[in-house]
Design an enzyme around this catalytic site. Structure first.
Site, short mmCIF file in Angstrom:
data_model
loop_
_atom_site.label_atom_id
_atom_site.label_comp_id
_atom_site.label_asym_id
_atom_site.label_seq_id
_atom_site.Cartn_x
_atom_site.Cartn_y
_atom_site.Cartn_z
N HIS A 127 0.81 -1.22 0.00
CA HIS A 127 0.00 0.00 0.00
C HIS A 127 0.85 1.27 0.00
O HIS A 127 1.91 1.34 0.61
CB HIS A 127 -0.92 0.01 1.22
CG HIS A 127 -0.20 -0.11 2.53
ND1 HIS A 127 0.31 0.98 3.20
CD2 HIS A 127 0.11 -1.19 3.28
CE1 HIS A 127 0.88 0.57 4.33
NE2 HIS A 127 0.79 -0.74 4.39
N ASP A 128 0.36 2.26 -0.74
CA ASP A 128 0.91 3.62 -0.75
C ASP A 128 2.31 3.72 -1.35
O ASP A 128 2.98 4.74 -1.20
CB ASP A 128 0.92 4.22 0.67
CG ASP A 128 -0.43 4.18 1.33
OD1 ASP A 128 -1.36 4.82 0.81
OD2 ASP A 128 -0.59 3.48 2.36
N GLY A 145 5.01 -0.99 2.77
CA GLY A 145 4.19 0.18 2.52
C GLY A 145 4.99 1.46 2.44
O GLY A 145 6.05 1.61 3.05
#
Length: 271
Positions: A127-128, A145
């Protein structure tokens, strides 16, 4: 309601949910699942047993191989369930078993992958993350992340990158390396813990950098990491001397930028 271009070829054993947008000349092989908030731009190909889910946009000409899951929810204990996004650029290749997650609310809500990237089998983008262009992630590479990877980075098989780490353009990460700290542009990192062993000279030459320019970068590298002061002070001290050198300035700007991680160096991690 589905929006499927007339030229798209959808295998009857695949599921395209209502709301999905399928562009011209898209090919979806058997046993694929495309979610209701997915956009597949022109020329995308899903070979077989591919899942594309979440609010995900896949750029033109991208190919996704068997058992890849693109756009799954973030693997984060802090994810609040809010709808976040994944954007994949053009002409990327995702080989077997690759996983790429959407963002988290606290991380800005976006995972972004640029153009012309190659993800080999079972690699993972969490994520991200924000990835540039022309990146190669070899088999079993893991990005935690909030990682940022700049253009033309190569990550060797089985390497793992700590959350919030930055990897500068055209860096080379050796196989099975543990990347716990930021890696400067053109840097070469190997080992566990990862040690900055020098510069990716081969990659620089392949990218068309001439010998005088490479020698300048090598000279600056020694001044930065072998000087008497701290790395950041050494970098600041030589800035005026290299104002004419684009690659050296890229390294100096990378060092000067704010970051959540320290910098990898030839000494960090050694006993």
């Amino acid at each position: 309601m589905k929006m499927i271009a007339a030229s798209a070829k959808i295998h009857p054993l695949s599921v395209i949910e209502d709301g999905a947008v399928i562009g011209e000349n898209v090919v979806v092989g058997p046993f694929c699942h495309v979610g209701p908030k997915v956009v597949l731009h022109d020329g995308v190909e899903l070979l077989t047993h591919v899942v594309v889910t979440g609010r995900t946009v896949i750029g033109r000409g991208t190919r996704i191989f068997a058992n890849a899951v693109i756009g799954g929810d973030p693997q984060s204990l802090h994810h609040d369930g809010a709808e976040t996004t994944l954007t994949v650029g053009e002409n990327c290749t995702f080989r077997e078993g690759v996983t790429v997650n959407t963002g988290t609310t606290e991380g800005g809500g976006k995972t972004i992958v640029g153009d012309n990237n190659l993800f080999l089998a079972n690699s993972h983008v969490a994520h991200d993350c924000i990835l540039g262009n022309h990146i190669v992630m070899s088999n079993n590479v893991m990005l935690a992340g909030h990682v940022k990877v700049e253009d033309r980075v190569i990550l060797g098989g089985g390497s793992a990158v700590h959350q919030f780490t930055r990897i500068g353009r055209q860096a080379f990460i050796g196989g099975l390396s543990a990347v716990s700290y930021d890696v400067i542009p053109y840097g070469m990192l190997n080992g566990n813990p990862g040690i900055l062993g020098g510069l990716n000279v081969v990659g620089m030459a392949r990218a068309g950098m001439d010998k005088p320019a490479i020698h300048e970068v090598r000279r600056a590298f020694k001044q930065i990491f072998e000087g008497e002061g701290s790395v950041r002070n050494n970098a600041a001290a030589i800035r005026a001397d290299y104002a004419h050198s684009v690659p050296v300035m890229q390294i100096l700007d990378f060092i000067a930028a704010e970051s959540d991680r320290a910098l990898s160096s030839p000494n960090r991690g050694k006993g």
